[in-house]
Design an enzyme around this catalytic site. Sequence first.
Site, PDB file in Angstrom:
ATOM      1  N   GLY A  41       0.910  -1.173   0.185  1.00  0.00           N
ATOM      2  CA  GLY A  41       0.163   0.010  -0.184  1.00  0.00           C
ATOM      3  C   GLY A  41       0.775   1.322   0.003  1.00  0.00           C
ATOM      4  N   HIS A  64     -20.401   9.220   7.662  1.00  0.00           N
ATOM      5  CA  HIS A  64     -20.236  10.508   7.379  1.00  0.00           C
ATOM      6  C   HIS A  64     -21.680  11.119   7.187  1.00  0.00           C
ATOM      7  CE1 HIS A  64     -18.616  14.663   6.173  1.00  0.00           C
ATOM      8  NE2 HIS A  64     -17.634  13.932   6.785  1.00  0.00           N
ATOM      9  N   ARG A 106     -20.224  13.642  14.050  1.00  0.00           N
ATOM     10  CA  ARG A 106     -20.526  12.967  13.003  1.00  0.00           C
ATOM     11  C   ARG A 106     -21.554  11.740  13.080  1.00  0.00           C
ATOM     12  NH1 ARG A 106     -14.693  12.233   9.539  1.00  0.00           N
ATOM     13  NH2 ARG A 106     -14.541  14.698   9.056  1.00  0.00           N
ATOM     14  N   HIS A 162     -17.645   5.985   5.611  1.00  0.00           N
ATOM     15  CA  HIS A 162     -16.696   6.968   5.306  1.00  0.00           C
ATOM     16  C   HIS A 162     -15.295   6.202   5.674  1.00  0.00           C
ATOM     17  CE1 HIS A 162     -14.422  10.491   4.693  1.00  0.00           C
ATOM     18  NE2 HIS A 162     -14.153  10.779   6.019  1.00  0.00           N
ATOM     19  N   GLU A 204      -5.030   3.331   8.393  1.00  0.00           N
ATOM     20  CA  GLU A 204      -6.393   2.870   8.701  1.00  0.00           C
ATOM     21  C   GLU A 204      -6.539   1.453   8.573  1.00  0.00           C
ATOM     22  OE1 GLU A 204      -9.058   4.576   5.629  1.00  0.00           O
ATOM     23  OE2 GLU A 204     -10.845   3.436   6.620  1.00  0.00           O
TER      24      GLU A 204
END
Lengths: 674, 234, 249
Positions: free
Chosen positions: A48, A274, A345, A437, A461
Amino acid sequence: MTEMPKHSVALDAKIPEGDLADKWTNHKNSIRLVNPANKRLIDVIVVGTGLAGSSAAASLAEMGYNVKAFCFQDSPRRAHSIAAQGGINAAKNYQNDGDSVYRLFYDTIKGGDYRSREANVYRLAEVSANIIDQCVAQGVPFAREYGGLLDNRSFGGVQVSRTFYAKGQTGQQLLLGAYSALSRQISKGKVTMYNRHELMDVVVVDGKARGIIARNLTTGEIERHGAHAVVLCSGGYGNVFFLSTNAMGSNVSAAWKAHKKGAYMANPSYTQIHPTCIPVSGHYQSKLTLMSESLRNDGRIWVPKEQSDVEALRNGSLRPTDIPEERRDYYLERRYPAFGNLVPRDVASRAAKERCDAGFGVNEAGEAVYLDYASAIERYGRTEANVQGIPAPSMEKIRELGEAVVRAKYGNLFQMYEQITADNPYKTPMRIYPAVHYTMGGLWVDYNLQTTIPGLYACGEANFSDHGANRLGASALMQGLADGYFVLPYTIGDYLADDIRTGEVSTETPEFAEAEKAVQDRIEKLLGNDGKIPVDDFHRRLGRIMWNECGMSRNAEGLKKAIADIQALRSEFEKDVRVPGRADRFNPELDKAGRVFDLMELGELMCKDALERNESCGGHFREEYQTPEGEALRDDEGHAHVSAWAYTGVPAEATHHKEELTFDNVELKTRSYK
Amino acid sequence: MAQNGILQSSLAKKYAMAVTGLFLCLFLVGHLAGNLQLLTAASDGGRQFNEYAKFMTTFPAVKVLSYLTYFSVLFHLVDGVVLSLQNRKARPVRYAMERASTNAGWSSRNMMLLGTIVLVFLVTHMQNFWWQMHFGEVAMIDYDGESVKDLYTVVAAFFNPEMNRWALPAIGLYLLGQFALGFHLWHGFSSGFQSVGLRHPRYTNIISCLGKAFSVLVPVLFSAIVVFMYITQA
Amino acid sequence: MDFTLKIWRQEGPQEQGRMETYPVTGITGDMSFLEMMDVLNDQLIRDGQDPVAFDHDCREGICGMCSMFINGEAHGPNRKTTTCQLHMRSFKDGETIYIEPWRAAAFPVVKDLAVDRSAFDRIIQSGGYVSVNSSGNPLDANAIPVPKADADDAFNAATCIGCGACVATCKNASAMLFVSAKVSQFALLPQGQPERMSRVQRMVDQMDKEGFGNCTNTGACEVECPKGISLDNIARMNRDYLKSKVTGE
C-alpha cells in the site's frame, strides 16, 4: 491453510512503563537499533502506498533498509488518502488558543468514545507537530495567512483551531509529499516499486511473516517476494458496504489474508458514517461523494414536519422552498439545542436515519434530508449590505450579496454538488444523506504496530489503533503519517535487530510454494466457474445486507440474520459467479472477484463483532442499548475493551480475545451534546 | 545529469525556434520598410529603391545581418522539421475521433503546414528577386557616377502583366504566401515569448496583442505593395 | 437514454486494436460516465463477452486514475471535469460516443482503455522532490514565512492529479504541463530553492527520454486539464531551464 494457534494468545500491547508523557521518548531510547551496515542486509515489504505506506517505505529506505513497495493502482500517487478534503490536526498551538499535546490527546480519546489505547493516542498527539514540520520541509503547499505563516481552521467537536489544510485538497497534497519522498528513494534504488501489483497472501515461516505472494495485475504473473518483515498499509474496508465514499479499488484483502494467517482483527464493526454525502440516485450508483463537514458550519438541516409535504416533494408537486418555516423540522436543533447542526458525525448521521426511517426522507428513495443555506445566505447578505453601506436593501440584493459570500467560502463544494446532481444549491436546499466513510477497526497491533504475527506490522487505517469507536475529523491523515514517518520506522528496528544474521529470505521454501499454489488454484477456480452473475451483483447485495443490518444502527436479531444471509451469499457466489477473461492478462473483474469474496468474509466478522458488543459507543449503535431519548448508552463496566478476533475457518466462529483498556489519565464521561 | 549539447533537449530546440523566429520577425520589419519605398518609387524612377538595394547588399553590417537571416531561416526550417518528426513519433496511433478545435486555435495546430507554404513562397520569391539581384543579369544604372543594379525595373517588370505573363499567378502565390505568413505569425509571435519563458501577468496580454497586430499588419502591407504595383501597371 | 458506443478494444500491449460498436440502453442522466460503462460491462459479462477494461478508482475527480478520450476530447466535453465526474446528462439521447484510450508513445496501452502512465512516475523520480529525510526534527514549520501569493501559486501548481489529460490532448503528446506543474510548485517555495536548477534539468531530461513530444504552445493542455493547471507553469519551467543552462548550475 497454516495451523491456527490452539490456545488463546494473551494480547500484550507492550505499552512502555512510565508516565504517559514519557512513554514514547523512553521507548525510543530503550528499544534496540540496527546499525547502518546491517540495515543494508535487511529487506522490508510495504504493501500500500497511501499516506502510511508511502511515508513508511520512504522513511525505512532513508534509514538504509531495502524496501519493496506494492500498490494495486497504476501509480503510488493514486491511493485513496488523496481524497481527504478537510485537513490534518497537529498540536502546534500556532493560534495561541491554548492547544497542547495533552488537549489533542484528550479530544481524540473523548471523540473515540473512550475505546482507544491511551498510550498510542498520546504518542499520536506527540508526533503530530513533527508531521507539519516534515511536510513543510518537503514543499507541501499548506494554506498560509497574509503574514506568510501557516493558517489553521477549526474542525468538528473541538474548541481550538489546530487543523492545517491545503484548500479542500489536504489529503492530495500530503500524499504527493509522501509520494515525492518515496520517489526520491526509488530513484536511489533503495525502494523497488511494484505498481499494479496485488498482495494475494502473506507467507509465514516458523511463525514469522517472511514475505508475500503478489500478483502482477498487468501480466497475471504470480510472484514470490521474501523479506524480513512485512508492513501492511492497505487502508480501510468501507467498501464492504458497496456504496461508500471509498475509492472503487479500496479493499480489505491484504488485511484479511493476514487475518487468515493468524493476525487478529480488532473492533471490525466500528464504522464511521459521515453525515453529509450526496444521496444515492439510482441502482447503478457506484460510489457516494462526500461533501465536506465544513458545510454544517453554516447550513441548517431539516425535513418536513408533515407527511403530506413529504409526499408532495417526492412526486414533484411541491418545491422545498415552498414549505414555510412552521412546517419544517430542524431536527438537530430540536434534539441538540446546545450543539445544533454541529453535533459529531455519528450523532448527526443517526438523527438523519431516524427521521428517514420515520418516513420523512425527502427524495424518491426516502433517504435524504435537506441541508439548507437560505438563512445563511440571508444572514451573510444583510451583514454584507451593512458593510457596503447599502440602505434598506431589497431581498434580491441581500440574496445576491449573501450568495457571493457563500460562494467565496464554499464555492468549490457547491459547484461539485451541482455537477453531480444538476441542482443549484444556492437556490434550493441540498439533499444529503449519511454514507460510510472510514473504518476505525482493523488489524490488532501492539504499541510497536506489530500484529499478532511476529514480523507483520500494520499502519494507518489498516490497523485499529488510535481512533477508538469514532474518529475525529482531520485525524486520519495525522495517524497515517504519524505511523509511517515517525512510529513504525523506529519500532520495527527492535524486531529486525534479531535478523541481522538471517541473510536473504529464500522464497524457495514449502511455505512459499504452498501459498503460491493456493493462490493459483483460487484464480483457476474463479475463472473456471460456470456461473452467470457478475461480481458487482454480489457486492451490491453484500452492501445492502451490511447497510441495513450493520450500518448506522444495529440490533441482535438483524445481525444474526445478516450473518446467515452473508453465508448464503458466499455459497451462491462460489456457485454462480461469472469471472470473465484470462489469468495472464489485465483483468479487473478477476481482481474484483477476489476482493469481494474477502469483503463478504469480513462482513460476517463485522456482524459477529457488533453482536458481541452489547453497548452503544461511537460509530457502533446497538438499538437495545440506548437512553429513553434515543442516545447511545455505553457500558464501561463490561465493554471497555478491544475485541480482537482470531480466524478459525469460518468468520462467524472466530475466537474472541480481549485487550482490556485502562484509563489512568482521563476520566470516562458520557458524551452529551444537548 | 543534464544532457550536454544544448540542442539535444526538447526545450533547447524550442528556444532555437523562438529566437530564430523572433529574429525573422525583425527581418520582416526591415524588409517591409525597404519594400514600402516601392509605393513611391515610380516618381524617381526607382532611384531611392535601387540605392537602398545596393546598400543592403554591400554594407558590411547589413551583410552580417543577412547571413544571420539565412542562417535563421535554415535553422528555423530544420529545427521545425526535427520537432515535427519527433512530435509525430510521440503519437504513433492517431485518434479515431478528435475535436482539437475545441481546445486550440487553428493556426497553432498547423504551424508546419503554414511554414511549408511560407517556405514554398520563399523559394520562388528568392528565385525571382534575390537570385536575380545576386546572380542574374540585371541592367546597370548610373546614379551620379555610381553604377547600381536596377532592381526596381526587375520588380516592376515582374508584376507587370504585359511584361510577365505569369504576373497574375505570381501575385496569387505571393498573396497565399502572405496569408500563410500571417497565420504563422498569429501563433508564432507570442508563442516565441512563451517558449523562452517571457510570460508575466501584466505583460503577456500586451505581447499577445502586439503579436496579433504584427501578424495582420505585416502581411497586409506586403500584399498591398504587390497589389499596388500590379494595379498601377495594369 | 440510449447510446451507441464506439470503443477501442485491444487485448494487450502487443496486440492490434480496433474500434468496436456497442449499444447501451436504459441510461439515466444522473449516472456518471463510468457508471454507464459499468452498465455496459454488466451487460457484456452476462452475455459471456469480455468486459471493457478501464482505469478508475476514487470516482470523485482527485486520484487521476480515470483516463478516457471521449468524443475527441480528454475527459469528454465538460471543462475542469474528470471522466468520473462527467455525467450522462451532458450527452444527447441517441448520441454516438467515441471512447478511446490516451494516445501517446509514452503511454502504451495495457488493455482496451487502460494505459501505462509510469513515465510520469519516472519523471517525478528524476527530481520531483525536496531532498529531506523524515528525521523528526527539520526546521519548525513556521520558521520560514512564505508570501501568501507564492504559497497560493505553488498550491495551484500542485493540484495536478497526474491523469495525463494534457498529454492525451496535446497534438504532440507533450508532457510539459505535467512536468512544469511539479517544477513550478517547488520553484515557488523556499524549500525548493537549493535543488531548483538541477531539478528542472533532470526532470526535463527524463521527460525527453520517455518519448513525449515537444511543446508547441497550442494551449490545449490548459483547456482540457481537469484541474485548470496554467500555462504560466510552462513558461516558468522554460525560464528556469534556460537559466540553468546559461548559468551552468
